[in-house]
Design a protein around this motif. Structure first.
Motif, short mmCIF file in Angstrom:
data_model
loop_
_atom_site.label_atom_id
_atom_site.label_comp_id
_atom_site.label_asym_id
_atom_site.label_seq_id
_atom_site.Cartn_x
_atom_site.Cartn_y
_atom_site.Cartn_z
N ASP A 203 -71.67 65.83 18.69
CA ASP A 203 -72.30 64.79 17.73
C ASP A 203 -73.52 64.34 18.42
N LEU A 204 -73.58 64.35 19.65
CA LEU A 204 -75.02 63.81 20.28
C LEU A 204 -75.97 64.76 19.98
N SER B 234 -79.46 63.69 17.37
CA SER B 234 -81.03 64.08 17.90
C SER B 234 -81.55 64.71 16.67
N VAL C 193 -72.32 57.57 17.01
CA VAL C 193 -72.38 57.97 18.73
C VAL C 193 -72.76 56.63 19.50
N ASP D 126 -78.20 59.93 28.30
CA ASP D 126 -78.40 60.63 27.03
C ASP D 126 -77.68 59.98 25.82
N GLN D 127 -76.33 59.38 26.07
CA GLN D 127 -76.01 58.46 25.19
C GLN D 127 -76.88 57.24 24.85
N THR E 261 -80.06 58.71 23.09
CA THR E 261 -79.91 59.02 21.61
C THR E 261 -79.84 57.85 20.62
N TRP E 262 -78.82 56.94 21.13
CA TRP E 262 -78.65 55.81 20.22
C TRP E 262 -79.74 54.76 19.97
N ARG F 131 -81.40 67.66 24.76
CA ARG F 131 -80.28 66.90 23.87
C ARG F 131 -81.01 65.60 23.30
N HIS F 132 -81.99 65.20 23.97
CA HIS F 132 -82.49 63.88 23.21
C HIS F 132 -84.18 64.25 22.76
#
Length: 413
Positions: A198-199, A203, A232, A242-243, A246-247, A290-291
């Motif tokens: 999902d992450l 992105s 997320v 990272d979370q 991204t959020w 990832r981001h």
């Protein structure tokens, strides 16, 4: 879109009981732009349309409707310059069954490194190099997904292709190849969802949002950003940088779409959410795979300045650039500085604000700096061309440096 736009502006204006002169006054414009829009003329700026939408109390998207397509230029250089990338991204297919994977087993570690290196090139505004590298990156990613049909390696290959396509989509969006960019962005999201990550998918949604904003699809951009934020949203305890990044990045994209669509209350709430995520990160966090870029207090503050420019509040941009800690370069070592791209865009906003508050000399200094620091990025910035034109109108003669910058931006082409 000109005839539909003219009809919609005229209809909403008459419904409010405004004359063209009154609408212009409420929009902070002269009457000329309003008349030209209602006459179906082209060449208006999006910020003009935002101002009219605010005065009429409607969303910007309400004023816009599809019109007949414009003739395509036969000498469009990108039709050939992007030929290899187009072939890699949109391969031809027929009815013959797909062949079995051939060749040696893919090197996933090398593919990850290739994607990372291209991300660094993109965020460093090195477009010539990345344009040559992307077709090979797509082929390597496709080969990996084809080779592995199940298991952990299949999942990893899908994630890596998603990340590679995210870079491709952002690059194509930057150079205004929007249809191709949509193919890449959509595929990036689908691959990450197929891998159950999902992450990484979020992105990709961030990249899709930026594309939608640049093509004036504000409702959709805000909607997919907000709904993805729900998926997320970081937990109160134990969330990773990272979370949060991204959020928070999605919150910034949603805010940008809302403000451009004359939804300021929603934009303020979303900027507040981005600020919360930035404080949770604490210092600028970077993860090019990832981001989407870097995220932290500095990035959130810079992006918020864009809202002031959209509503024409140039004085607030100047004031905040001088007063807010996160926007002071001397604090960036502690807070974590912006990405190269975000830093350049901030200086471009500052240049626009400077010329509109009566300091064209300082504005020209900013443009000259950007031209020297990031020429491959600079030549694709429409707002830079607008700012330059405003500077040129205030000058009787142009220096050699000004003519060089104007040529780079296509003003003198």
């Amino acid at each position: 879109m000109s005839e539909e736009l003219a009809r919609n502006v005229r209809r909403y204006r008459r419904a409010r009981g405004y004359s063209q002169e009154e609408l212009a006054h409420r929009s902070g414009l002269s009457v000329g732009p309003v008349r030209r829009i209602e006459q179906g003329q082209d060449g208006f700026r999006m910020e003009t349309l935002h101002s009219i939408a605010r005065a009429l109390g409607v969303k910007t998207s309400d004023l816009m409707a599809p019109g007949p397509p414009e003739p395509v230029k036969l000498d469009d250089p990108n039709s050939q310059n992007l030929r290899e990338l187009r072939i890699a991204l949109t391969p031809a297919i027929g009815l013959a069954p797909a062949g079995s994977p051939v060749g040696d087993e893919p090197d996933l570690h090398r593919l990850r490194r290739m994607t990372h290196d291209n991300s660094v090139l993109y965020f460093g505004d090195t477009y010539t190099s990345i344009a040559a590298e992307l077709p090979g990156l797509i082929k390597a990613a496709n080969d990996a997904v084809t080779y592995y049909d199940s298991g952990e390696q299949r999942t990893e290959a899908l994630v890596l292709r998603s990340q590679a396509l995210n870079v491709v989509g952002r690059y194509l969006t930057q150079i205004r190849q929007f249809d191709l960019a949509h193919v890449a962005a959509r595929s990036a999201i689908e691959d990450a969802r197929g891998a159950g990550d999902d992450l990484v998918a979020a992105s990709g949604v961030g990249g899709m949002c930026w594309l939608l904003i640049r093509t004036q699809r504000f409702d959709e951009a805000e909607d997919i950003a907000v709904t993805t934020m729900d998926v997320v949203e970081p937990k109160i305890m134990g969330a990773t940088p990272d979370q949060y990044a991204t959020w928070g990045g999605l919150a910034m994209e949603a805010a940008a779409a809302a403000m451009r669509n004359n939804r300021p209350e929603e934009a303020v709430a979303l900027r507040r959410a981005a600020g919360t995520a930035a404080r949770a990160v604490g210092k600028g966090h970077r993860n090019y795979l990832r981001h989407w870029s870097r995220f932290g207090p500095v990035t959130a503050a810079m992006k918020e300045l864009e809202d002031h420019m959209i509503v024409g509040d140039a004085r607030s941009v100047i004031r905040k650039s001088r007063d807010e800690e996160a926007l002071q370069e001397k604090h960036w070592k502690r807070l974590g500085g912006p990405s190269t791209n975000d830093g350049h865009r901030y200086r471009l906003d500052l240049a626009r604000a400077l010329v509109r508050t009566g300091d064209p000399t300082a504005a020209m200094e900013e443009l000259t700096h950007l031209d020297e620091a990031a020429p491959e990025w600079f030549c694709h910035q429409a707002s830079a061309a607008i700012t330059f034109e405003e500077i040129a109108k205030k000058r009787r003669t142009l220096t050699a440096d000004m003519r060089r910058v104007g040529t780079r931006l296509g003003v003198f082409a």
